[in-house]
Enzyme design. Sequence first.
Site, mmCIF file in Angstrom:
data_model
loop_
_atom_site.group_PDB
_atom_site.id
_atom_site.type_symbol
_atom_site.label_atom_id
_atom_site.label_comp_id
_atom_site.label_asym_id
_atom_site.label_seq_id
_atom_site.Cartn_x
_atom_site.Cartn_y
_atom_site.Cartn_z
ATOM 1 N N GLU A 38 0.847 -1.190 0.000
ATOM 2 C CA GLU A 38 0.000 0.000 0.000
ATOM 3 C C GLU A 38 0.881 1.239 0.000
ATOM 4 O O GLU A 38 1.715 1.424 0.882
ATOM 5 C CB GLU A 38 -0.915 0.014 1.224
ATOM 6 C CG GLU A 38 -1.833 1.231 1.248
ATOM 7 C CD GLU A 38 -2.604 1.356 2.551
ATOM 8 O OE1 GLU A 38 -3.511 2.189 2.604
ATOM 9 O OE2 GLU A 38 -2.267 0.638 3.505
ATOM 10 N N GLY A 73 8.612 11.601 -11.648
ATOM 11 C CA GLY A 73 7.504 10.876 -11.041
ATOM 12 C C GLY A 73 7.275 9.520 -11.689
ATOM 13 O O GLY A 73 7.105 8.510 -11.003
ATOM 14 N N THR A 74 7.297 9.476 -13.019
ATOM 15 C CA THR A 74 7.107 8.215 -13.731
ATOM 16 C C THR A 74 8.278 7.275 -13.514
ATOM 17 O O THR A 74 8.101 6.083 -13.255
ATOM 18 C CB THR A 74 6.914 8.488 -15.228
ATOM 19 O OG1 THR A 74 5.745 9.289 -15.422
ATOM 20 C CG2 THR A 74 6.772 7.195 -16.003
ATOM 21 N N GLY A 110 -5.533 11.063 -11.577
ATOM 22 C CA GLY A 110 -4.894 11.229 -12.876
ATOM 23 C C GLY A 110 -3.467 10.721 -12.899
ATOM 24 O O GLY A 110 -3.053 10.052 -13.848
#
Length: 507
Positions: free
Chosen positions: A226, A242-243, A272
């Site tokens: 999680e 981020g990716t 998103g």
Amino acid sequence: MEGEPLCKRQKLTSDANGNLGCAKDASVQASDSVEGVKQPTDQCDGALSAELYKQQVMRQKYGADLSAEQQLQWLHSSQQASHQHHEQRHGSNLPQNLAPDPQQWHTLLQPADTTAQVTAQQEQEQQQQPLIPMGAYTQREQHLQQQEAAGELEFAYVLNDGQPINMIRLIGLKVIFSKQLPNMPKEYICRLLLDRRHHSCALVDKTGAVLGGITYRVFPQQGFGEIAFCAVAASQQVRGFGTRLMNHTKAFARDKDNITHFLTYADNNAVGYFTKQGFTREITLPRERWVGYIKDYDGGTLMECILHAKVPYIDLVNTIRIQKEYLDGEIRKLSNSHVVHPGVKRQLMPLDHARIKQIAVRVDPAAIPGVIEAGWTPPGKPGYRLVLKDGNVVEPTHSNLHIYMGELLQAIDDLDDAWPFRAPVDAQEALDYYDIIMDPVDLSLVAARMKTQQYYISLEMFVADIRKMCDNCRYYNAQTTPYYQCATRLQQFMESYLDKSVVEATS
């Protein structure tokens, strides 16, 4: 215990800047103790954690200004202070695993070697890559991979295992999350970060400064994790971190933690981001494996990402390249679309018109390189016949077609309603006409094109020019003007003339 149900969990949210984090549940107090967490207050390693935190802040602030020897001296004094603090409280030596020697600190401080040269094999592989256009995602990922190979960036797997380098990075993550997620209590962030059931992926630059990271809790018996925090420093936004960070996190979670799914609760601002990272609202993980281990929040969207065993998350660029090469090879087996033929030089001829002085010379499609190879065939005979003015019904050959169009153009020019269209629009009278009408047509232009005997090769082209002329007039002028009404009556006359003089061909 590992894998025990934890009903009071956090909700992943994002602040105004789009940074992700877990929302503190009202029932979870910041002072609650969590099993496996190193409390940084009354423990001996708490003093070292404080010193490590100071060291991390010092590196972020002065890393480019202090020499390695100065940093080593400062860290050695910090280590001695920590050692004295422990002896005063416990009367024993500092544990070995928390007391690195100066040489170890010196090794930790050394920046990555950025002068590493690309091997001959890598250069050969780069030269053999086909010239297939890369998309924006591929270009960004390839750039980040090059930075990693050069030692400018590192994506590190971080645990609270007492190792100095991991403690430095955990404190660095705590600083990032605290700044980027101001609504999260710092004590809560620290407690989850230092919880040994939580693992992290940290983005570190060549100076050792932490630029961002993702923290997640592992449920090994249930086989899922999680996500609790996800943030990148404000100065490093919009660079694709981020990716890339999520891809490394997936690889670490799958290969090191042996989990097969990621779950997270996201609000509307975070949905998103997670959708772009492969998360979906459809939960395929059996309900009994996660219900009771994470809390169900009202208003939050539970999202899941399946960690596929064969997907190379940190080398997707190469995978995409291989797929493109394969598809390109298969397409080349079926077509010659990859073959580029030389173009045809455009030739112009004079045109007898007030505004347009030249017109392109017609080129036979069969003479264009590659047209025949592409499967083009000459058009068949038209399915209609032309009724000339003398009553003869003829085939629409080139000569007969121009005779018919000449008769139709003369009939249109003889109309009383043709006066606005006999010459080009005067730009002095209609100042903005040629700014509004991009393709002006008038009867003199149609006559000049017909005179070349090369422009109108079909009746449809001639009719399209007359209709365009009328449409331009109605577009520029108001409906109540005489120009608008003349255009309407002129087009009605042409349509009626065509209905009477163009008949269907009989076999």
